[in-house]
Design an enzyme around this catalytic site. Structure first.
Site, PDB file in Angstrom:
ATOM      1  N   SER A 198      -8.834   2.808  -1.240  1.00 45.12           N
ATOM      2  CA  SER A 198      -7.803   3.856  -1.186  1.00 45.12           C
ATOM      3  C   SER A 198      -7.338   4.054   0.249  1.00 45.12           C
ATOM      4  O   SER A 198      -6.155   4.251   0.522  1.00 45.12           O
ATOM      5  CB  SER A 198      -8.357   5.159  -1.747  1.00 45.12           C
ATOM      6  N   ARG A 202      -3.394   2.986   0.616  1.00 44.82           N
ATOM      7  CA  ARG A 202      -2.471   4.109   0.787  1.00 44.82           C
ATOM      8  C   ARG A 202      -1.508   3.829   1.933  1.00 44.82           C
ATOM      9  O   ARG A 202      -0.284   3.941   1.800  1.00 44.82           O
ATOM     10  CB  ARG A 202      -3.243   5.387   1.070  1.00 44.82           C
ATOM     11  N   ASN A 206       2.506   2.729   1.388  1.00 43.77           N
ATOM     12  CA  ASN A 206       3.567   3.591   1.920  1.00 43.77           C
ATOM     13  C   ASN A 206       4.506   2.824   2.844  1.00 43.77           C
ATOM     14  O   ASN A 206       5.730   2.925   2.733  1.00 43.77           O
ATOM     15  CB  ASN A 206       2.960   4.764   2.678  1.00 43.77           C
TER      16      ASN A 206
END
Lengths: 268, 156
Positions: A198, A202, A206
């Site tokens: 994660s 992440r 993005n």
């Protein structure tokens, strides 16, 4: 741009998303993304070189504006870490600063318009393929997340000892009943696997998605007047929003780093 | 999305930057910041100290002023007293001097009066003799009467 072949949407996007690679060995694993590596190293060199240059002349008296800026940055990071990590911050705070500054600079490469960056790398550096944003390369984010993860394991072992950590793996969070050992361990295993995933995905997601959206908008802008107007307006909105994303992702990455280090230092 | 040696290269770069940050950047600036924090804390403490000593001094100054004022009042009162005393003394001295002068003048006047009486007595006697001479003219023997007159003169 890369001229010779015909410019199709696929080739446009493919061109912007292809890494400049060199091969260091036979297997595909030994492929090095030269663009990612060099851009990241250059940005880190500039960022930390600047900090070092300022810090070397730092005075405890009245600081000049340059020093005040760096002090603001460092105190910001220190305050954030202080809120999360209770203990000696001599390592964790500089770690958080490194993460924040480096990730921020790498993300900030996204601010350079994709085609301007491509023009520069194509015509000045004579590189047909060069991805300018290191954090849109999964290798970078995994490298950061796994380094933090390794440090987390290291501090787990150092602070709690192998016995303490093993005890924690098997006896938390549900309790120390032998019947729950397997459940506890599975739970912790999932947690330890999901943390770096994660953490890295992440940031990667993005930034990568941000780039893709820019490219889609510029492709629309290439379709004619209406597309140019709408694409331009939307790209402006996305660029403004992207300022937030770039800083926010760097901040989140830093905070998670601090949180993971704090969890490694605190026993439950 | 292909993981390869780039990841290791990036990890090594990351570790180098962490080391750089921890050894060359962080401690120096934190030291400067902490030194300044200490300076500021010391400065604030000194200011507090200064304020307190100022208060103490102000109190002392007030006390000194009050003391001086009392002393001044005392001196003024003494001076007033002394002045009225001196005036009284001067008054009484002047009075006695005046009395003395008056007494002297009186004595002189008395002297003058008695001298004038003496002169008058002689003159009256001579006048009386002259008058008697005029009245008695011939029969009177100045010599025989002179003795009588001298006796009379002495009686006066």
């Amino acid at each position: 741009m890369a001229a010779a072949q015909e410019l199709t949407p696929t080739s446009y996007i493919g061109h912007h998303l292809t890494n400049r690679t060199i091969s260091l060995g036979e297997s595909p694993f030994w492929t090095l993304h030269l663009d990612t590596f060099l851009t990241a190293a250059l940005l880190g060199g500039i960022g930390f070189g600047f900090l070092w240059w300022v810090v070397r002349g730092a005075t405890s008296g009245v600081p000049n504006k340059r020093q005040a800026f760096v002090e603001m940055l460092i105190e910001f990071v220190d305050d954030q870490v202080k809120g999360i990590f209770h203990g000696n911050r001599a390592f964790v705070a500089p770690l958080a600063l490194t993460v924040f500054v480096w990730v921020l600079l790498m993300n900030a490469m996204d601010f350079i318009p994709v085609d301007l960056a491509a023009w520069f790398t194509g015509n000045v550096l004579q590189q047909q393929e060069w991805k300018p944003v290191p954090t849109s390369d999964i290798n970078t984010t995994f490298a950061l997340a796994l380094s933090v993860w390794a440090l987390m394991i290291f501090y787990n072992l150092k602070v709690k000892g192998i016995g303490g950590w093993t005890h924690e793996l098997f006896c938390t969070p549900f309790g120390s009943n032998p019947l729950l050992w397997i459940l506890n361990f599975l739970f912790n295993a999932v947690e330890y696997v999901s943390k770096p995933l994660s953490h890295s995905l992440r940031l990667y997601g993005n930034i990568y998605a941000g780039e893709i959206i820019f490219m889609l908008l510029w492709m629309w802008a290439a379709t004619g007047l209406v597309g140019s107007v709408f694409g331009g307006v939307l790209a402006l909105g996305w660029a403004i929003f992207h300022i937030l994303i770039v800083v926010l992702q760097a901040y989140i990455f830093m905070m998670l780093t601090a949180v993971y280090m704090a969890m490694a230092h605190e026993s439950h | 999305m292909n993981l390869n040696v780039t990841m290791i290269a990036q990890a090594v770069t990351f570790l180098v930057f962490i080391w750089f940050c921890k050894v060359l950047i962080w401690p120096h600036l934190i030291r400067a910041i902490e030194a300044r924090q200490k300076q500021i804390a010391d400065g604030l403490a000194a200011a507090e100290e200064g304020k307190q000593s100022l208060e103490r001094s102000a109190k002392q100054a007030d006390q000194a002023i009050a003391r001086s004022r009392d002393r001044a009042n005392e001196i003024v009162a003494q001076a007033d007293m002394r002045a009225s005393q001196m005036i009284e003394e001067a008054k009484s001295a002047a009075k006695s001097e005046g009395e003395r002068l008056i007494a002297g003048a009186k004595a002189e006047i008395d002297q003058e009066v008695s001298r004038a009486k003496e002169i008058l007595r002689t003159q009256v006697a001579a006048l009386a003799v002259a008058g008697a001479e005029q009245i008695l003219k011939r029969e009177v023997d100045p010599k025989a009467h002179a003795d009588m007159l001298a006796a009379l003169q002495r009686q006066l």
